[in-house]
Design an enzyme around this catalytic site. Structure first.
Site, PDB file in Angstrom:
ATOM      1  N   SER A  64     -32.597-121.903  23.031  1.00  0.00           N
ATOM      2  CA  SER A  64     -32.675-121.972  24.489  1.00  0.00           C
ATOM      3  C   SER A  64     -32.194-123.348  24.992  1.00  0.00           C
ATOM      4  O   SER A  64     -31.030-123.676  24.773  1.00  0.00           O
ATOM      5  CB  SER A  64     -34.100-121.650  24.949  1.00  0.00           C
ATOM      6  OG  SER A  64     -34.139-121.368  26.319  1.00  0.00           O
TER       7      SER A  64
ATOM      8  N   ASP B 157     -34.179-109.561  24.872  1.00  0.00           N
ATOM      9  CA  ASP B 157     -34.245-110.652  25.841  1.00  0.00           C
ATOM     10  C   ASP B 157     -33.521-110.235  27.123  1.00  0.00           C
ATOM     11  O   ASP B 157     -32.861-109.184  27.176  1.00  0.00           O
ATOM     12  CB  ASP B 157     -33.596-111.903  25.236  1.00  0.00           C
ATOM     13  CG  ASP B 157     -34.033-113.202  25.877  1.00  0.00           C
ATOM     14  OD1 ASP B 157     -34.818-113.152  26.851  1.00  0.00           O
ATOM     15  OD2 ASP B 157     -33.600-114.268  25.412  1.00  0.00           O
TER      16      ASP B 157
ATOM     17  N   HIS C  84     -36.987-113.762  23.423  1.00  0.00           N
ATOM     18  CA  HIS C  84     -36.386-115.078  23.634  1.00  0.00           C
ATOM     19  C   HIS C  84     -36.642-116.046  22.472  1.00  0.00           C
ATOM     20  O   HIS C  84     -35.712-116.688  21.979  1.00  0.00           O
ATOM     21  CB  HIS C  84     -36.907-115.675  24.940  1.00  0.00           C
ATOM     22  CG  HIS C  84     -36.102-116.835  25.418  1.00  0.00           C
ATOM     23  ND1 HIS C  84     -34.779-116.712  25.816  1.00  0.00           N
ATOM     24  CD2 HIS C  84     -36.407-118.149  25.569  1.00  0.00           C
ATOM     25  CE1 HIS C  84     -34.326-117.894  26.191  1.00  0.00           C
ATOM     26  NE2 HIS C  84     -35.293-118.783  26.045  1.00  0.00           N
TER      27      HIS C  84
END
Length: 245
Positions: free
Chosen positions: A93, A191, A221
């Site tokens: 991320s 996700d 995620h």
């Protein structure tokens, strides 16, 4: 309840080093299982903790992406100072955005990105902070009324750091063509669809011909902690083993 702040970790293995970069509003726990797994396979791993992460949301918002980026640079330099000449970088991320930025600016043997957004509005990031804040305050043992009062105060705090975060993502994606190191781009099928689209944009725009992209059918995620984590770990290991160290 007193919450014990997370810390950076350094898992010493062989002479190949991997910089592990965690996600936004999370901490190094994102990378511990992967780090231990890679250590068992003779890789040395270091995961820095970004400033404000693992603390209250109020403290988190007092730091900026430039502070977090400096933590990444310091982590890279830590491995250099420990004598590791060649370093790969793996990020999740926000950590994946930073991994791309590392590959644009520094010498890396290879790059792995997971769950990377090509854009995120500051208001969306603010909602992430509110969600994080609520969970943190619940762990502190605060009741719902107290939490709601503190969240209301939190909503009044400036979000300059989150606007900067939005711009950081934009600038990094705009410079994908600077990436010439081998790259593996991973995303979770469960996700938000943005992350599959983002993976495709990254795949199409990096300059290296040595690139792969893969989606994991049972992953959301936080891919390093999800149902597919064993497959994710094995695929990252295979990618690292195939690099020209």
């Amino acid at each position: 309840m007193k919450i014990i702040p997370p810390k950076p970790f350094f898992y010493k293995g062989g002479d190949k080093a991997v910089l592990l970069l965690h996600s936004f509003t999370s901490n190094t726990i994102d990378m511990k299982k992967l780090g231990k797994f890679l250590q068992k396979h003779n890789y040395t791993c270091y995961a820095p903790l970004y400033k404000g992460h693992g603390l209250t949301a109020e403290k988190l918002l007092t730091f900026r992406p430039t502070d977090w980026w400096q933590d990444v640079l310091d982590g890279y330099q830590f491995l250099k100072n420990e004598g590791y000449e060649k370093i790969a970088v793996v990020g999740l991320s926000l950590g994946g955005v930073f991994a791309l930025k590392v590959a644009q600016q520094l010498s890396v043997t290879g790059v792995v990105t997971m769950s990377v957004p090509i854009h995120r509005e500051a208001t969306f990031l603010q909602q992430r902070v509110f969600h994080y804040a609520k969970g943190y305050k619940q762990l502190e043992g605060k009741n719902e009324d107290a939490i709601n009062i503190e969240i209301t105060r939190l909503q009044q705090m400036p979000i300059n750091s989150l606007v900067e975060f939005q711009h950081l993502i934009q600038r990094t994606i705009e410079q994908l063509a600077l990436i010439t190191s081998p790259i593996s781009i991973l995303y979770g099928v469960l996700d938000d669809a943005l992350y599959k689209d983002s993976a495709e944009v990254i795949f199409q725009n990096v300059a290296t011909p040595h690139k792969t992209m893969k989606g994991y059918p049972n992953s959301k995620h936080l891919m390093t902690l999800g149902t597919d984590q064993n497959d994710v770990n094995e695929d990252i290991l295979t990618f690292l083993n195939d690099l020209l160290w």
